[in-house]
Design a protein around this motif. Structure first.
Motif, mmCIF file in Angstrom:
data_model
loop_
_atom_site.group_PDB
_atom_site.id
_atom_site.type_symbol
_atom_site.label_atom_id
_atom_site.label_comp_id
_atom_site.label_asym_id
_atom_site.label_seq_id
_atom_site.Cartn_x
_atom_site.Cartn_y
_atom_site.Cartn_z
ATOM 1 N N VAL A 14 5.614 5.713 11.397
ATOM 2 C CA VAL A 14 6.518 4.589 11.179
ATOM 3 C C VAL A 14 7.931 5.001 11.580
ATOM 4 O O VAL A 14 8.409 6.072 11.161
ATOM 5 N N ALA A 15 8.594 4.170 12.370
ATOM 6 C CA ALA A 15 9.979 4.408 12.773
ATOM 7 C C ALA A 15 10.919 3.762 11.767
ATOM 8 O O ALA A 15 10.824 2.567 11.499
ATOM 9 N N LEU A 16 11.822 4.581 11.199
ATOM 10 C CA LEU A 16 12.811 4.099 10.237
ATOM 11 C C LEU A 16 14.175 4.043 10.927
ATOM 12 O O LEU A 16 14.746 5.077 11.274
ATOM 13 N N HIS A 17 14.685 2.854 11.074
ATOM 14 C CA HIS A 17 15.921 2.622 11.837
ATOM 15 C C HIS A 17 17.159 3.127 11.119
ATOM 16 O O HIS A 17 18.154 3.469 11.750
ATOM 17 N N PRO B 124 15.633 5.362 15.405
ATOM 18 C CA PRO B 124 14.270 5.101 15.881
ATOM 19 C C PRO B 124 13.835 3.656 15.677
ATOM 20 O O PRO B 124 14.150 3.030 14.666
ATOM 21 N N VAL B 125 13.092 3.147 16.647
ATOM 22 C CA VAL B 125 12.588 1.772 16.595
ATOM 23 C C VAL B 125 11.102 1.702 16.899
ATOM 24 O O VAL B 125 10.311 1.224 16.103
ATOM 25 N N GLY B 126 10.700 2.167 18.077
ATOM 26 C CA GLY B 126 9.329 1.984 18.528
ATOM 27 C C GLY B 126 8.518 3.260 18.456
ATOM 28 O O GLY B 126 9.026 4.356 18.693
ATOM 29 N N VAL B 127 7.231 3.118 18.130
ATOM 30 C CA VAL B 127 6.283 4.238 18.150
ATOM 31 C C VAL B 127 4.978 3.738 18.773
ATOM 32 O O VAL B 127 4.544 2.615 18.511
ATOM 33 N N ALA B 128 4.381 4.566 19.602
ATOM 34 C CA ALA B 128 3.102 4.216 20.228
ATOM 35 C C ALA B 128 2.392 5.497 20.628
ATOM 36 O O ALA B 128 3.034 6.520 20.898
ATOM 37 N N VAL B 129 1.077 5.443 20.671
ATOM 38 C CA VAL B 129 0.274 6.599 21.063
ATOM 39 C C VAL B 129 -0.168 6.417 22.510
ATOM 40 O O VAL B 129 -0.845 5.438 22.854
ATOM 41 N N ALA B 130 0.237 7.351 23.364
ATOM 42 C CA ALA B 130 -0.114 7.291 24.778
ATOM 43 C C ALA B 130 -1.579 7.655 24.987
ATOM 44 O O ALA B 130 -2.231 8.228 24.108
ATOM 45 N N ASN B 131 -2.089 7.326 26.159
ATOM 46 C CA ASN B 131 -3.496 7.600 26.450
ATOM 47 C C ASN B 131 -3.826 9.084 26.420
ATOM 48 O O ASN B 131 -4.976 9.467 26.178
ATOM 49 N N ASP B 132 -2.826 9.947 26.679
ATOM 50 C CA ASP B 132 -3.070 11.388 26.663
ATOM 51 C C ASP B 132 -2.846 12.002 25.285
ATOM 52 O O ASP B 132 -2.874 13.220 25.129
ATOM 53 N N GLY B 133 -2.633 11.148 24.256
ATOM 54 C CA GLY B 133 -2.467 11.634 22.900
ATOM 55 C C GLY B 133 -1.046 11.920 22.493
ATOM 56 O O GLY B 133 -0.793 12.236 21.318
ATOM 57 N N ALA B 134 -0.099 11.825 23.412
ATOM 58 C CA ALA B 134 1.310 12.026 23.059
ATOM 59 C C ALA B 134 1.803 10.850 22.224
ATOM 60 O O ALA B 134 1.279 9.735 22.313
ATOM 61 N N ASP C 247 0.797 -1.230 0.000
ATOM 62 C CA ASP C 247 0.000 0.000 0.000
ATOM 63 C C ASP C 247 0.826 1.275 0.000
ATOM 64 O O ASP C 247 0.467 2.246 -0.659
ATOM 65 N N VAL C 248 1.912 1.322 0.783
ATOM 66 C CA VAL C 248 2.744 2.523 0.862
ATOM 67 C C VAL C 248 4.201 2.112 0.682
ATOM 68 O O VAL C 248 4.724 1.300 1.455
ATOM 69 N N LEU C 249 4.844 2.673 -0.335
ATOM 70 C CA LEU C 249 6.254 2.386 -0.584
ATOM 71 C C LEU C 249 7.119 3.489 0.019
ATOM 72 O O LEU C 249 6.806 4.675 -0.099
ATOM 73 N N MET C 250 8.213 3.069 0.659
ATOM 74 C CA MET C 250 9.164 3.998 1.259
ATOM 75 C C MET C 250 10.550 3.746 0.683
ATOM 76 O O MET C 250 10.799 2.703 0.086
ATOM 77 N N GLN C 251 11.446 4.687 0.890
ATOM 78 C CA GLN C 251 12.774 4.583 0.302
ATOM 79 C C GLN C 251 13.454 3.266 0.669
ATOM 80 O O GLN C 251 13.379 2.799 1.810
ATOM 81 N N ALA C 252 14.123 2.697 -0.314
ATOM 82 C CA ALA C 252 14.835 1.438 -0.109
ATOM 83 C C ALA C 252 15.855 1.568 1.020
ATOM 84 O O ALA C 252 16.503 2.607 1.165
ATOM 85 N N HIS C 253 15.965 0.500 1.799
ATOM 86 C CA HIS C 253 16.981 0.356 2.851
ATOM 87 C C HIS C 253 16.773 1.297 4.042
ATOM 88 O O HIS C 253 17.688 1.480 4.844
ATOM 89 N N SER C 254 15.569 1.880 4.169
ATOM 90 C CA SER C 254 15.288 2.752 5.318
ATOM 91 C C SER C 254 15.110 1.972 6.614
ATOM 92 O O SER C 254 15.228 2.531 7.694
ATOM 93 N N ALA C 255 14.783 0.685 6.504
ATOM 94 C CA ALA C 255 14.604 -0.216 7.652
ATOM 95 C C ALA C 255 13.463 0.191 8.574
ATOM 96 O O ALA C 255 13.672 0.554 9.735
ATOM 97 N N PRO C 256 12.202 0.128 8.109
ATOM 98 C CA PRO C 256 11.071 0.397 8.998
ATOM 99 C C PRO C 256 10.933 -0.701 10.043
ATOM 100 O O PRO C 256 10.973 -1.884 9.717
ATOM 101 N N LEU C 257 10.775 -0.300 11.301
ATOM 102 C CA LEU C 257 10.721 -1.284 12.383
ATOM 103 C C LEU C 257 9.415 -1.297 13.164
ATOM 104 O O LEU C 257 9.122 -2.287 13.819
ATOM 105 N N ASN C 258 8.648 -0.219 13.133
ATOM 106 C CA ASN C 258 7.391 -0.255 13.878
ATOM 107 C C ASN C 258 6.412 0.756 13.311
ATOM 108 O O ASN C 258 6.808 1.725 12.658
ATOM 109 N N ILE C 259 5.133 0.517 13.577
ATOM 110 C CA ILE C 259 4.058 1.357 13.048
ATOM 111 C C ILE C 259 2.986 1.532 14.113
ATOM 112 O O ILE C 259 2.681 0.603 14.872
#
Length: 450
Positions: free
Chosen positions: A371-374, A419-429, A341-353
């Motif tokens: 998305v975190a690109l390592h 960058p590796v991990g991404v998450a949305v906190a309960n307060d929206g951060a 569905d979504v293409l990103m630059q080669a070798h960016s190493a996406p690790l989390n969404i």
């Protein structure tokens, strides 16, 4: 972890800035123009890569170009769009990877090299931990974390080790596991790609598990499986691999107790991050594609994981592009690989969404994904080392993605953050982990409530 001394550089280069917000009339970078490197990165830059934009293999040589890790310069912070700011939650962690948010707001962080899961309880409206600790130790490269059943009162915390999935009894607010882990799934092959992510379907009936490949392009798999290719193809899902790659480069599904395992989708070289899209209930993953074909091929990607789908690895990539190293081996699969569905630059190493479903970012962020690109190593000019925003409209991806967090690169030879991990906190951060200097960040928008 070995870290290298950073170059002398002014920390002002890294502070949160409003100067780099995308101007309304700035064009979206398309085609070859989208294949820039870290020097072109800044918050607000948008790219759109389509499958027909990919160059042919070997247009450039395969590079080995890993960045050295520098100490984080004093006062350095990620660069963000106008109106956003980042606060440091914690630093000096050995290897912070996936971060997931418990229903009560606690942050669970996989400290993979330390073989443990950490937990942080932040003071209200702050990045300062009010409490923290080690939820569980003696694990084996833990990565994915999930709470079960989904909802406000989970009874278990599931953790994906490199070779197994275990679960711990859990009561809301637990900062330390009350008992030993129960093994739910075992005998997962653990060499090479070891990052196992997990997610539950919205109804809690299905546990999804991603298992990456054991190689770059199935070098040790052999030309045919025992018993012949025709028999294998008739008895297995479309695109299933064999030998050393049997059960790999797949997304699998199980009952919550680990029983009734099956293959959901094949040909996903390394689905390092999975999540369920709140608006649709669809399972998404981000995939590290193969190396060795040149700087800009093939694209990394994010995609809905469709039941029964084949995404190409190792014979094809991004649709019907045949890998020259496996040429002519599977003509029966020609034209059968789904285009992501979504293409990103080669070798960016996406690790989390993670999809943004908070209420404190501007309204246009609602329903988009981060998305975190390592960061790259197999590219002459480095790319990645950032967090990007995938744009959605009415629950569907537009294909565009936008630089959201940059500033982790020190120079052409050094970076301080990966960058590796991404998450949305309960307060929206937005919570972001990076394992270059072992830090965790809280990103907020100045809306009067952060």
């Amino acid at each position: 972890m070995i870290r290298f001394a950073g170059l002398a550089i002014s920390a002002t280069l890294f502070v949160t800035t409003t100067a780099f917000a995308q101007q309304a009339d700035e064009p979206v970078l398309k085609g070859a123009a989208a294949f820039g490197d870290w020097r072109a990165d800044r918050p607000g830059v948008r790219r759109l890569i389509r499958s027909n934009d990919l160059p042919k293999p070997y247009v450039t040589k395969s590079a080995s170009n890993s960045a050295d890790l520098a100490e984080r310069p004093a006062g350095a912070k990620p660069k963000l769009p106008q109106g956003f700011s980042a606060e440091l939650i914690a630093s000096g962690i050995d290897n912070p990877r996936v971060v997931r948010v418990a229903p009560n707001g606690d942050l669970f962080v996989a400290d993979s090299e330390a073989n443990q899961v950490r937990v942080y309880r932040l003071a209200e409206g702050s990045a300062k931990p009010a409490q923290d600790g080690i939820f569980a130790g003696n694990l084996n490269q833990p990565y994915g974390i999930a709470f079960y059943p989904p909802g406000n009162d989970p009874q278990w915390v599931y953790v994906a080790n490199s070779d197994s999935v275990v679960r711990f009894a859990y009561r809301k607010g637990d900062l330390k596991a009350s008992g030993d882990p129960e093994t739910i799934i075992d005998n997962i092959p653990a060499n090479h790609h070891w990052t196992r992510d997990i997610a539950f379907s919205p109804d809690g009936k299905t546990l999804y598990l991603s298992v990456g490949s054991g190689s770059n392009v199935a070098e040790d798999m052999g030309k045919e499986p025992e018993g012949g290719l025709d028999a294998w193809a008739k008895s297995k899902p479309l695109g299933a691999t064999w030998g050393s790659e049997d059960g790999r480069a797949d997304v699998l599904a199980f009952d919550p107790d680990g029983k009734n395992g099956r293959i959901v989708a094949t040909g996903l070289r390394n689905c390092s991050g999975m999540t369920v899209q709140p608006a649709t209930g669809a399972l998404w993953c981000v995939v590290n594609e193969r190396d060795g074909l040149g700087d800009n091929v093939p694209s990394e990607y994010a995609t809905v994981v469709k039941d029964g789908a084949f995404y190409g690895w190792p014979w094809y990539y991004i649709g019907n592009n045949e890998d020259p190293r496996r040429k002519g081996e599977r003509p029966n699969l020609a034209g059968k690989a789904d285009i992501p569905d979504v293409l990103m630059q080669a070798h960016s190493a996406p690790l989390n969404i993670a999809f943004y479903d908070g209420k404190t970012f501007p309204a246009e962020y609602q329903g988009d994904a981060f998305v975190a690109l390592h960061g790259s190593w197999n590219r002459g000019n480095r790319t990645g080392y950032k967090v990007v925003r995938l744009l959605f409209k009415d629950g569907k991806p537009t294909g565009e993605y936008e630089d959201f967090i940059t500033g982790f690169v020190v120079s052409s030879g050094e970076v301080w953050g990966r960058p590796v991990g991404v998450a949305v906190a309960n307060d929206g951060a937005l919570i972001v982990t990076e394992d270059g200097n072992g830090t965790i960040w809280r990103v907020t928008h100045d809306d009067g409530r952060s």
